[in-house]
Write an enzyme that holds these catalytic residues in place. Structure first.
Site, PDB file in Angstrom:
ATOM      1  N   HIS A 157     -39.979 -30.154 -38.151  1.00 59.79           N
ATOM      2  CA  HIS A 157     -41.316 -30.516 -37.642  1.00 59.79           C
ATOM      3  C   HIS A 157     -42.416 -29.754 -38.369  1.00 59.79           C
ATOM      4  O   HIS A 157     -43.496 -29.557 -37.825  1.00 59.79           O
ATOM      5  CB  HIS A 157     -41.437 -30.267 -36.132  1.00 59.79           C
ATOM      6  N   SER A 278     -61.736 -27.831 -60.756  1.00 59.17           N
ATOM      7  CA  SER A 278     -62.780 -28.638 -60.121  1.00 59.17           C
ATOM      8  C   SER A 278     -64.043 -28.516 -60.944  1.00 59.17           C
ATOM      9  O   SER A 278     -64.334 -27.457 -61.500  1.00 59.17           O
ATOM     10  CB  SER A 278     -63.034 -28.133 -58.706  1.00 59.17           C
ATOM     11  N   LYS A 284     -61.167 -23.370 -57.835  1.00 60.72           N
ATOM     12  CA  LYS A 284     -60.121 -24.325 -57.499  1.00 60.72           C
ATOM     13  C   LYS A 284     -59.046 -24.467 -58.570  1.00 60.72           C
ATOM     14  O   LYS A 284     -59.308 -24.445 -59.761  1.00 60.72           O
ATOM     15  CB  LYS A 284     -60.740 -25.705 -57.264  1.00 60.72           C
ATOM     16  N   GLU A 291     -49.893 -34.661 -56.593  1.00 60.18           N
ATOM     17  CA  GLU A 291     -50.540 -35.713 -55.792  1.00 60.18           C
ATOM     18  C   GLU A 291     -50.292 -37.090 -56.400  1.00 60.18           C
ATOM     19  O   GLU A 291     -50.051 -38.073 -55.694  1.00 60.18           O
ATOM     20  CB  GLU A 291     -52.045 -35.452 -55.681  1.00 60.18           C
ATOM     21  N   TYR A 318     -32.985 -71.604 -61.852  1.00 64.26           N
ATOM     22  CA  TYR A 318     -34.223 -70.968 -62.306  1.00 64.26           C
ATOM     23  C   TYR A 318     -35.457 -71.671 -61.752  1.00 64.26           C
ATOM     24  O   TYR A 318     -35.518 -72.894 -61.711  1.00 64.26           O
ATOM     25  CB  TYR A 318     -34.279 -70.979 -63.840  1.00 64.26           C
TER      26      TYR A 318
HETATM   27  N1  ARG Z   1     -41.185 -66.845 -69.664  1.00 64.58           N
HETATM   28  C1  ARG Z   1     -40.113 -67.300 -68.820  1.00 64.58           C
HETATM   29  C2  ARG Z   1     -39.749 -66.203 -67.797  1.00 64.58           C
HETATM   30  O1  ARG Z   1     -40.193 -65.113 -67.964  1.00 64.58           O
HETATM   31  C3  ARG Z   1     -38.946 -67.638 -69.644  1.00 64.58           C
HETATM   32  C4  ARG Z   1     -38.073 -68.675 -69.063  1.00 64.58           C
HETATM   33  C5  ARG Z   1     -38.724 -69.951 -69.075  1.00 64.58           C
HETATM   34  N2  ARG Z   1     -37.853 -71.004 -68.731  1.00 64.58           N
HETATM   35  C6  ARG Z   1     -38.342 -72.185 -68.368  1.00 64.58           C
HETATM   36  N3  ARG Z   1     -37.499 -73.086 -68.069  1.00 64.58           N
HETATM   37  N4  ARG Z   1     -39.628 -72.415 -68.298  1.00 64.58           N
HETATM   38  O2  ARG Z   1     -39.069 -66.423 -66.843  1.00 64.58           O
END
Ligand code: ARG
Length: 458
Positions: A157, A278, A284, A291, A318
């Site tokens: 504490h 400072s 200081k 920090e 993706y």
């Molecule tokens: N610049 C894209 C990224 O960072 C690369 C991959 C792009 N792929 C796509 N199918 N547009 O993710």
């Protein structure tokens, strides 16, 4: 004009705003080395498997090496119109070597390309983090060795609890940063798979050899599922998680340094090279580095939450959302590297004020537990009763404005007749620290034992 990479079905080029939101070149140029390395491995494999000719491979390799040199010496011209590092490099390759450049992207997509680049980068960064942590642990071990006998108050504490040594306190951080280092190693171990050859998401019909590219890029093996290969950013999330935990450890240390270096505590002094003055108050000496280390934790935690939020509910495989992964990871990595270096420097230079620590350790009735333990051991009291008797002794000492060790024996005996003069042997801070001999305790011999253990693991 429409895009030279995928303009076939497009009649017009992108709106300026489309280009701006889509482009990642301003930050993903960081990946140029990994991109060239990945492409060299891919081209080699394509030639070895007879998918492209060795003449084309040689031209590609020569061109890529020229590009590497151009980027390194600052003559490469990056274009936002070309979106990202992958297309910037490929476009330049085509300027340099002509049609052979168009064969490099056979059996590959930017989806596996960016995944392999980013993994290569992350693995190198993790290795740098591991080295930095080893350096910080080493700095702690050196301080712990010098201060295995330096008594200071231990706190709970932030109130004086029991005497410990500064060496023991340092070794607490060794345990913390040791766990961080093992998290780094775990992360490397788990992410050590090459996604190259997953292509867009389904794999490819070309007879590529993914084991070959994995091996030439120093990955343990190829990834086992092409969809996961291009959708997975666990390695980035794991890096950010371990970075956030490590930064949190750093922030606790930073906070202690800030508190301890105040004139009120006066436990430690920062070197001139790790503090600032400072502009108005001549007296200081400010712990700005500590920090800022404390504050960097905010950025790093923010990066973790940002990427978790980007990835949340993202359908496979993706999606362009994933382009937002890199800035968070780059920023967190740079912040962590700097924070680790600053902390290691501060710690190496830190001067400990043993006299102030000792004085503070002896105040606040820090040996009250030792008195209670003595009553259990020597007078046969149950611990709860010993606790009560000791509480009365503390109240008396407080009333008289004295330390426990300065009370008269008669006064103590008035509280409990079983108390003898031998009790004074346990009321000093040194005796208290020496008595904590349990495994992992603060007794100097225990601390030295843990230092030796960690030295052997450095
Ligand atoms: N610049 C894209 C990224 O960072 C690369 C991959 C792009 N792929 C796509 N199918 N547009 O993710």
């Amino acid at each position: 004009a429409s895009n030279q990479m995928w303009g076939g079905r497009f009649a017009s080029g992108p709106d300026a705003i489309m280009e701006e939101i889509n482009a990642s070149i301003d930050f993903d140029r960081t990946l140029f080395r990994q991109d060239v390395r990945g492409s060299l491995a891919h081209a080699n494999m394509l030639a070895n498997t007879g998918i492209i000719t060795s003449e084309d491979r040689d031209k590609i390799a020569q061109g890529l090496n020229t590009i590497l040199g151009e980027i390194e010496n600052g003559t490469f011209i990056f274009s936002r119109r070309l979106e990202d590092i992958h297309m910037n490099i490929e476009a330049r390759l085509s300027e340099l070597i002509g049609p052979a450049a168009g064969r490099l992207h056979t059996a590959r997509s930017r989806n596996d390309q960016v995944a392999v680049d980013f993994r290569l980068w992350a693995k190198e960064e993790l290795q740098r983090t591991e080295t930095a942590l080893t350096g910080l642990i080493g700095a702690f071990l050196d301080q712990a060795e010098v201060h295995a006998d330096t008594v200071m108050p231990g706190f709970t504490h932030l109130q004086t609890a029991q005497p410990v040594t500064f060496g023991h306190h340092c070794m607490a951080y060794v345990e913390m940063f040791g766990r961080d280092r093992s998290r780094v190693r775990d992360c490397i171990e788990r992410m050590d798979e090459s996604p190259l050859g997953a292509a867009a998401l389904a794999g490819t019909g070309f007879a590529i050899d993914r084991h070959q590219t994995a091996e030439s890029l120093d990955f343990r093996e190829p990834t086992r599922n092409s969809i996961d290969s291009v959708s997975d950013r666990d390695f980035a999330l794991e890096f950010l998680s371990l970075a956030a935990i490590c930064a949190t450890h750093l922030s606790r240390l930073a906070e202690e340094i800030v508190i301890w270096s105040t004139p009120q505590f006066n436990f430690v002094r920062l070197s001139d090279s790790f503090s600032t003055g400072s502009s108005i108050m001549p007296q200081k000496k400010n712990p700005d580095a500590a920090e800022l280390v404390r504050a960097k934790t905010g950025r790093i935690n923010g990066a973790l939450v940002a990427l978790l939020t980007v990835m949340k509910a993202l359908p496979l495989a993706y999606s362009k959302d994933m382009q937002e992964d890199k800035e968070q990871v780059f920023d967190a990595a740079a912040s962590l590297e700097l924070a680790l270096a600053a902390m290691t420097g501060m710690l190496r230079d830190l001067t400990v004020n043993g006299a102030a620590m000792r004085a503070a350790a002896g105040s606040g009735y820090s040996t009250a537990t030792d008195l209670a333990d003595w009553l259990v051991r020597e007078a046969g009291l149950p611990f709860r009763q010993a606790h009560h008797v000791t509480g009365r002794a503390v109240a008396l000492a407080e009333e008289k404005g004295l330390d426990l060790a300065a009370l008269d024996l008669a006064d103590l005996q008035a509280i409990d007749a079983k108390i003898t003069a031998a009790v004074f042997d346990v009321l000093t801070v040194d005796a208290s620290v020496r008595s904590r001999t349990s495994f992992g305790g603060t007794a100097p011999d225990q601390v030295r034992r843990q230092i030796a253990f960690w030295r052997s693991r450095l």
